[in-house]
Design an enzyme around this catalytic site. Sequence first.
Site, PDB file in Angstrom:
ATOM      1  CB  CYS A   2      -0.905   0.011   1.229  1.00 28.76           C
ATOM      2  SG  CYS A   2      -1.823  -1.532   1.461  1.00 28.76           S
ATOM      3  NE  ARG A  50      -7.067  -4.090   1.239  1.00 32.00           N
ATOM      4  CZ  ARG A  50      -8.043  -4.957   1.443  1.00 32.00           C
ATOM      5  NH1 ARG A  50      -9.297  -4.610   1.194  1.00 32.00           N
ATOM      6  NH2 ARG A  50      -7.771  -6.181   1.889  1.00 32.00           N
ATOM      7  CG  LEU A  51      -1.379  -4.160  -4.295  1.00 29.47           C
ATOM      8  CD1 LEU A  51      -2.152  -4.080  -5.592  1.00 29.47           C
ATOM      9  CD2 LEU A  51       0.127  -4.160  -4.578  1.00 29.47           C
ATOM     10  CB  ILE A  53      -1.631  -8.716  -0.662  1.00 33.82           C
ATOM     11  CG1 ILE A  53      -1.028  -7.627  -1.547  1.00 33.82           C
ATOM     12  CG2 ILE A  53      -0.810  -9.994  -0.722  1.00 33.82           C
ATOM     13  CD1 ILE A  53      -0.824  -8.005  -2.991  1.00 33.82           C
ATOM     14  CD  GLU A  78       1.552  -8.386   2.476  1.00 31.13           C
ATOM     15  OE1 GLU A  78       0.967  -8.960   3.413  1.00 31.13           O
ATOM     16  OE2 GLU A  78       0.988  -8.024   1.434  1.00 31.13           O
ATOM     17  N   GLY A 369      15.277 -12.537  -4.943  1.00 29.04           N
ATOM     18  CA  GLY A 369      16.471 -12.962  -4.220  1.00 29.04           C
ATOM     19  C   GLY A 369      17.261 -11.821  -3.627  1.00 29.04           C
TER      20      GLY A 369
END
Length: 632
Positions: A2, A50-51, A53, A78, A369
């Site tokens: 977000c 907001r995205l 997920i 997250e 990575g």
Amino acid sequence: MCGIAGVIAKTEKGKSYLSKINIATECLAHRGPDGQGIFSDEQIALGHRRLSIIDTSTSGNQPMYDATKRYVVVFNGEFFNYKHYRNQLLQEGVTFNNESDTEVLLQLYIKHGIDFLHHVNGFFALALYDTLTKKLVLARDRFGVKPMYIYEDEDVLLFASELKSILTFGINKTLNYTALLEYLQLNYINAPLTIIKNVHKMPAACYSIYQCNKDVVDIICKEKRFYQIQHTVAQYYQDYESAKKKLNNLMHDAVQRRLVADVPLGAFLSGGIDSSIICALASKSVSKLNTFSIGYADEKYFDETVYANLVAKKLNTNHTVFSLRNDDLFNNLFDVLDSIDEPFADSSAIAVYILSKETRKHVTVALSGDGADEIFAGYNKHAAELKIQLSNITNLVMGVAKPVLNVLPKSRNNKITNTFRQLHRYAEGAALSTSERYYRWISYAVLQQASSILKENKTADFIAHQQLLMSALNDYIDFNSVLLADVNIVLQGDMLVKVDTMSMANSLEVRNPFLDYTIVDFAFKCPPGFKIDAHSRKKILKDTFRNDLPEEIFKRGKHGFEVPLLKWLRNDLNQLIREDLLSKKTVEMQGIFNYHEIEKLIAQLHSTDPGEAAARIWGLIVFQYWWKKNIV
């Protein structure tokens, strides 16, 4: 993933900023295309984009409140281990209104106070507000994956995920020459500095607490650290085989935590060791994992798709290669420049932007990575540093050869000239102290070269900033001190900024298993010999996962994302340089740079020995483009 923004009014005048929270939040729409929410109080306003997920329903929207409406949070990031704490809280009688990680985070704060940060395994920038006590908490994750910009004056405190959001409030945009001097050396700007005075980046692993009283805001604590990488020889693992088993288990768990999503998920696969390990571990849990890589059809020297294809075949992934021509790269160049928050001139951002844009057409979350090179010693400069520490004979030979290397053609554009460039940098570094050598090797220009381009001399202010930045090497213990400097400088200031900015410009969330704090803590409990010796870099990483990947992956040399910068600057961008952004008229009217020094750089660019001129001129172009868009 977000975007957040916020206002704390300190005075009556400061309250005029509260009404601008909508505009400041809307400009972060690319970070959160799925919705916008605003909270406002007498002195506080919080904005969120907001995205979606985890828990993509509207019940997961933010700002998010507890059941009593006392507490409110805006959270960009997250919380990967949230399910563990959700179950724990449920057993204690806590009720939840949704399935999101954000609500678990909020309940942990209600239960533990500021100590909740120690429980969060993830990345984030957040604001938590207690409407009863009028206390506001701002915090940023352990390694600075997610950004937090802060502006403060006598009337107001503003914060946001991006500098451009803060600029919408109409603040004074005075140039920070100390930051600019650092930028002219590194092509990026390290926290806490930003390009604008009175705006700073909150350092990683920090939190601040503000007490909002009527017409006054008191600072309870400002940017206090809640996490520190421990680097002490006494903590080192002694047994290599048991350390390998530990790493295997930790990496498995770190990847598993990052596979939780309610939207399509995939992984970047460059064909290098780091991304290949992530894909190998993810493939054990995800059948036909979606993997993505880019190739350079016109630049075989930079192309790595043969290795990515080998890994994809062994792991049986659903692999997609985005094969790019120089026109594709060039056509995205100005979209990249428009996405940049403050001057940032790592040219590989162009490739990351395109990879993110194309990947987003297939998935919403991608594993990467990032971080492995910094914590496990994967860079060319690490091998060079070890060689200098171990070999007096090589250093003596390079010292004798330096006059020859001075006149050989050096550039990053092909294998031969890049070898000359690397040998020359080695010879330069061999004569310096460890800290001086480190800073020289991460720089495109020495301090005198960068300072000579500026009309205003800020060398003294910069040296004080640099000393703070280089604390890991000023207190040198062993080779892990070099890696700690990489985490603090290269990782936080360059690599993570690049990935966050370019991925979020395309509304793609990128997760970094190597930056699970359990992995980082493990890495700094490994003695340097577990990671690097005269024959191998990332030794324990390779040995732990050797059986999971094709042997060819372990035999190849280090190769990063590169773009044909020299070719562009000599041809496609030549007119932009000479007639617009770096023209004599533009530079002299602007009054920041000495045109004569820029003229010498342009001449070097077109010579047979361009050296680092391409990277330095690219840095100037990026700054000038940003300046015209944001300041003029």
